[in-house]
Design a protein around this motif. Structure first.
Motif, PDB file in Angstrom:
ATOM      1  N   ALA A  17       9.701 -16.655   1.439  1.00  0.00           N
ATOM      2  CA  ALA A  17       9.708 -16.580  -0.694  1.00  0.00           C
ATOM      3  C   ALA A  17      11.139 -16.543  -0.928  1.00  0.00           C
ATOM      4  CB  ALA A  17       8.827 -15.817   0.036  1.00  0.00           C
ATOM      5  N   ALA A  18      12.171 -15.878  -0.770  1.00  0.00           N
ATOM      6  CA  ALA A  18      13.569 -15.660  -0.781  1.00  0.00           C
ATOM      7  C   ALA A  18      14.045 -17.046  -1.574  1.00  0.00           C
ATOM      8  CB  ALA A  18      14.605 -14.703  -0.884  1.00  0.00           C
ATOM      9  N   LEU A  19      13.422 -17.874  -0.417  1.00  0.00           N
ATOM     10  CA  LEU A  19      13.757 -19.437  -0.182  1.00  0.00           C
ATOM     11  C   LEU A  19      13.157 -20.662  -1.398  1.00  0.00           C
ATOM     12  CD1 LEU A  19      15.982 -18.794   3.238  1.00  0.00           C
ATOM     13  CD2 LEU A  19      17.021 -19.252   1.162  1.00  0.00           C
ATOM     14  N   ALA A  20      12.570 -20.058  -1.189  1.00  0.00           N
ATOM     15  CA  ALA A  20      10.763 -20.879  -2.079  1.00  0.00           C
ATOM     16  C   ALA A  20      12.173 -21.172  -3.133  1.00  0.00           C
ATOM     17  CB  ALA A  20      10.326 -20.776  -1.862  1.00  0.00           C
ATOM     18  N   ASN A  50      22.776 -13.272 -16.210  1.00  0.00           N
ATOM     19  CA  ASN A  50      21.732 -12.246 -16.322  1.00  0.00           C
ATOM     20  C   ASN A  50      20.925 -12.824 -15.050  1.00  0.00           C
ATOM     21  OD1 ASN A  50      22.362 -10.257 -17.897  1.00  0.00           O
ATOM     22  ND2 ASN A  50      20.895 -10.986 -19.448  1.00  0.00           N
ATOM     23  N   LEU A  51      20.322 -14.494 -15.003  1.00  0.00           N
ATOM     24  CA  LEU A  51      19.444 -14.915 -14.215  1.00  0.00           C
ATOM     25  C   LEU A  51      20.532 -15.530 -12.607  1.00  0.00           C
ATOM     26  CD1 LEU A  51      16.838 -16.350 -13.632  1.00  0.00           C
ATOM     27  CD2 LEU A  51      17.824 -18.909 -14.878  1.00  0.00           C
ATOM     28  N   LEU A  52      21.901 -15.131 -12.157  1.00  0.00           N
ATOM     29  CA  LEU A  52      22.439 -14.945 -11.488  1.00  0.00           C
ATOM     30  C   LEU A  52      21.864 -12.997 -10.759  1.00  0.00           C
ATOM     31  CD1 LEU A  52      23.918 -16.677  -9.862  1.00  0.00           C
ATOM     32  CD2 LEU A  52      26.500 -15.882 -10.802  1.00  0.00           C
ATOM     33  N   SER A  53      22.527 -12.524 -11.220  1.00  0.00           N
ATOM     34  CA  SER A  53      22.460 -11.360 -11.176  1.00  0.00           C
ATOM     35  C   SER A  53      20.663 -11.547  -9.877  1.00  0.00           C
ATOM     36  CB  SER A  53      22.513 -10.111 -12.092  1.00  0.00           C
ATOM     37  OG  SER A  53      23.751 -10.839 -12.689  1.00  0.00           O
ATOM     38  N   HIS A  54      20.264 -11.770 -10.776  1.00  0.00           N
ATOM     39  CA  HIS A  54      18.205 -11.716 -10.481  1.00  0.00           C
ATOM     40  C   HIS A  54      18.562 -12.079  -8.992  1.00  0.00           C
ATOM     41  CE1 HIS A  54      13.627 -11.875 -10.558  1.00  0.00           C
ATOM     42  NE2 HIS A  54      14.093 -13.114  -9.827  1.00  0.00           N
ATOM     43  N   HIS A  55      19.028 -13.133  -8.958  1.00  0.00           N
ATOM     44  CA  HIS A  55      18.963 -14.557  -7.560  1.00  0.00           C
ATOM     45  C   HIS A  55      19.412 -13.267  -6.708  1.00  0.00           C
ATOM     46  CE1 HIS A  55      16.405 -17.748  -9.959  1.00  0.00           C
ATOM     47  NE2 HIS A  55      17.210 -17.800 -10.043  1.00  0.00           N
ATOM     48  N   LEU A  56      21.122 -13.724  -6.718  1.00  0.00           N
ATOM     49  CA  LEU A  56      21.924 -12.857  -6.297  1.00  0.00           C
ATOM     50  C   LEU A  56      21.249 -11.072  -5.628  1.00  0.00           C
ATOM     51  CD1 LEU A  56      25.269 -13.377  -7.609  1.00  0.00           C
ATOM     52  CD2 LEU A  56      24.364 -13.676  -5.862  1.00  0.00           C
ATOM     53  N   ARG A  57      19.985  -9.948  -7.115  1.00  0.00           N
ATOM     54  CA  ARG A  57      19.834  -9.096  -5.687  1.00  0.00           C
ATOM     55  C   ARG A  57      18.561  -9.541  -5.155  1.00  0.00           C
ATOM     56  NH1 ARG A  57      20.496  -7.542 -11.431  1.00  0.00           N
ATOM     57  NH2 ARG A  57      18.204  -7.969 -11.597  1.00  0.00           N
ATOM     58  N   THR A  58      18.028 -10.279  -5.421  1.00  0.00           N
ATOM     59  CA  THR A  58      16.372 -11.149  -4.429  1.00  0.00           C
ATOM     60  C   THR A  58      17.203 -11.248  -3.073  1.00  0.00           C
ATOM     61  OG1 THR A  58      15.345 -11.673  -6.850  1.00  0.00           O
ATOM     62  CG2 THR A  58      14.881 -12.503  -4.009  1.00  0.00           C
ATOM     63  N   LEU A  59      18.600 -12.373  -2.945  1.00  0.00           N
ATOM     64  CA  LEU A  59      18.836 -12.473  -1.561  1.00  0.00           C
ATOM     65  C   LEU A  59      19.607 -11.315  -1.335  1.00  0.00           C
ATOM     66  CD1 LEU A  59      20.474 -15.885  -2.822  1.00  0.00           C
ATOM     67  CD2 LEU A  59      18.550 -15.881  -1.302  1.00  0.00           C
ATOM     68  N   ASP A  61      17.752  -8.191  -1.083  1.00  0.00           N
ATOM     69  CA  ASP A  61      17.045  -7.805  -0.828  1.00  0.00           C
ATOM     70  C   ASP A  61      16.504  -8.200   0.368  1.00  0.00           C
ATOM     71  OD1 ASP A  61      17.535  -6.012  -3.084  1.00  0.00           O
ATOM     72  OD2 ASP A  61      15.673  -6.652  -3.978  1.00  0.00           O
ATOM     73  N   ALA A  62      16.926  -9.493   0.401  1.00  0.00           N
ATOM     74  CA  ALA A  62      15.702 -10.285   1.669  1.00  0.00           C
ATOM     75  C   ALA A  62      16.725 -10.004   2.626  1.00  0.00           C
ATOM     76  CB  ALA A  62      15.287 -11.228   1.243  1.00  0.00           C
ATOM     77  N   GLY A  63      17.494  -9.933   2.588  1.00  0.00           N
ATOM     78  CA  GLY A  63      18.594 -10.261   4.221  1.00  0.00           C
ATOM     79  C   GLY A  63      19.416 -10.676   4.487  1.00  0.00           C
ATOM     80  N   LEU A  64      19.851 -11.712   3.130  1.00  0.00           N
ATOM     81  CA  LEU A  64      19.801 -12.749   3.537  1.00  0.00           C
ATOM     82  C   LEU A  64      21.540 -12.909   2.848  1.00  0.00           C
ATOM     83  CD1 LEU A  64      17.469 -15.331   2.200  1.00  0.00           C
ATOM     84  CD2 LEU A  64      18.603 -15.090   4.258  1.00  0.00           C
ATOM     85  N   ALA A  65      22.298 -12.175   1.802  1.00  0.00           N
ATOM     86  CA  ALA A  65      23.638 -12.077   1.216  1.00  0.00           C
ATOM     87  C   ALA A  65      23.908 -10.827   1.518  1.00  0.00           C
ATOM     88  CB  ALA A  65      24.022 -12.723   0.455  1.00  0.00           C
ATOM     89  N   VAL A  66      25.284 -10.540   1.136  1.00  0.00           N
ATOM     90  CA  VAL A  66      25.727  -9.490   1.447  1.00  0.00           C
ATOM     91  C   VAL A  66      26.625  -9.103   0.550  1.00  0.00           C
ATOM     92  CG1 VAL A  66      24.857  -8.317   3.628  1.00  0.00           C
ATOM     93  CG2 VAL A  66      26.678  -9.546   3.339  1.00  0.00           C
ATOM     94  N   ARG A  67      26.784  -8.278  -0.823  1.00  0.00           N
ATOM     95  CA  ARG A  67      28.109  -8.101  -1.429  1.00  0.00           C
ATOM     96  C   ARG A  67      29.108  -7.773  -0.687  1.00  0.00           C
ATOM     97  NH1 ARG A  67      26.970  -7.388  -6.976  1.00  0.00           N
ATOM     98  NH2 ARG A  67      24.538  -7.592  -6.397  1.00  0.00           N
ATOM     99  N   ARG A  68      30.357  -7.858  -0.999  1.00  0.00           N
ATOM    100  CA  ARG A  68      32.069  -7.000  -1.009  1.00  0.00           C
ATOM    101  C   ARG A  68      32.754  -7.061  -2.295  1.00  0.00           C
ATOM    102  NH1 ARG A  68      36.789  -7.886   0.819  1.00  0.00           N
ATOM    103  NH2 ARG A  68      36.361 -10.028   0.590  1.00  0.00           N
ATOM    104  N   ARG A  69      33.621  -5.818  -2.040  1.00  0.00           N
ATOM    105  CA  ARG A  69      33.976  -5.785  -3.130  1.00  0.00           C
ATOM    106  C   ARG A  69      35.385  -6.568  -3.015  1.00  0.00           C
ATOM    107  NH1 ARG A  69      33.218  -4.298  -7.789  1.00  0.00           N
ATOM    108  NH2 ARG A  69      31.787  -2.388  -7.213  1.00  0.00           N
ATOM    109  N   SER A  70      36.240  -6.655  -3.492  1.00  0.00           N
ATOM    110  CA  SER A  70      37.490  -7.890  -3.426  1.00  0.00           C
ATOM    111  C   SER A  70      38.302  -6.790  -3.043  1.00  0.00           C
ATOM    112  CB  SER A  70      37.948  -8.371  -4.806  1.00  0.00           C
ATOM    113  OG  SER A  70      39.514  -9.070  -4.980  1.00  0.00           O
TER     114      SER A  70
END
Length: 224
Positions: A17-20, A50-59, A61-70
């Motif tokens: 669903a996230a990748l759709a 704002n739109l990018l933030s939405h997409h990144l949160r969705t990814l 939540d779906a376990g597709l992406a993770v965030r790491r602090r520089s």
């Protein structure tokens, strides 16, 4: 309607669903190359923050992406693919089997080739059999096997009753055998009979079809 509802299946549904969404699919494409900051992703995608933030949160939540602090600039973060993010996205369930048994009518070509190809692709044992076996393996099958580095010279057609055992995962590789054995647990591959035409091209086409199907199935069959 029967739909599998295990936790693993629900995870796969969420990831699909996230990748759709085209934008999220493009983000994942980029993350397969390396890690990106939101600013870098904005530049690549031409998208508002704002739109990018939405997409990144969705990814996330779906376990597709993770965030790491520089480690350099603590105000900055990078996104990367989550470990195993793309595993299980190709449709197809697993199957436990003691052995894979390939069946066609005459056990003279398709099932013999399938069993030989399986032995190269999997540690799970394989055999072949026929519902009405021929006297010998077709010369065209022997020839196409030889062209691809395999030897069917010593193989003999055998009946299904002689070979079948409990725990076999049965794959019918001709329509006649499949329709003669209704309700048989396993799988069916509708592979045209090369013996009918008897040409080198027909045997090569059958070999290529079976080889592709074996490569697709082998990773999903595990030793019982």
């Amino acid at each position: 309607m029967k739909i599998e509802a295990t936790g693993e299946f629900r995870i796969r549904v969420a990831r699909h669903a996230a990748l759709a969404d085209p934008a999220r699919l493009r983000i994942v494409d980029l993350l397969t190359l390396g890690d990106f900051s939101p600013t870098e992703l904005q530049a690549e995608l031409g998208m508002s923050s704002n739109l990018l933030s939405h997409h990144l949160r969705t990814l996330e939540d779906a376990g597709l992406a993770v965030r790491r602090r520089s480690e350099a600039d603590r105000r900055r973060s990078y996104f990367r693919l989550a470990a195993g993010a793309l595993e299980g996205l190709v449709p197809g369930g697993g199957q436990d089997a003691r052995r894979v048994l390939f069946v066609c009518t005459r056990n003279s070509a398709r099932s013999q080739l399938a069993a030989a190809l399986w032995q190269q692709a999997s540690h799970v044992p394989s055999m072949s059999a026929g519902t009405h076996p021929a006297d010998r393996v077709a010369q065209g099958a022997i020839d196409v096997a030889r062209r691809h580095g395999m030897d069917l010279e010593g193989c003999l057609p055998r009946t299904l009753d002689q070979v079948a055992e409990g725990g076999d995962f049965v794959v019918t590789v001709c329509d006649n055998a499949h329709e003669e054995l209704p309700g048989l647990a396993g799988a069916h591959w509708s592979v045209p009979d090369p013996v009918r035409l008897g040409t080198e091209e027909a045997f090569e086409a059958a070999f290529a079809d079976i080889a592709r199907r074996v490569q697709d199935l082998a990773p999903r069959v595990l030793t019982a």
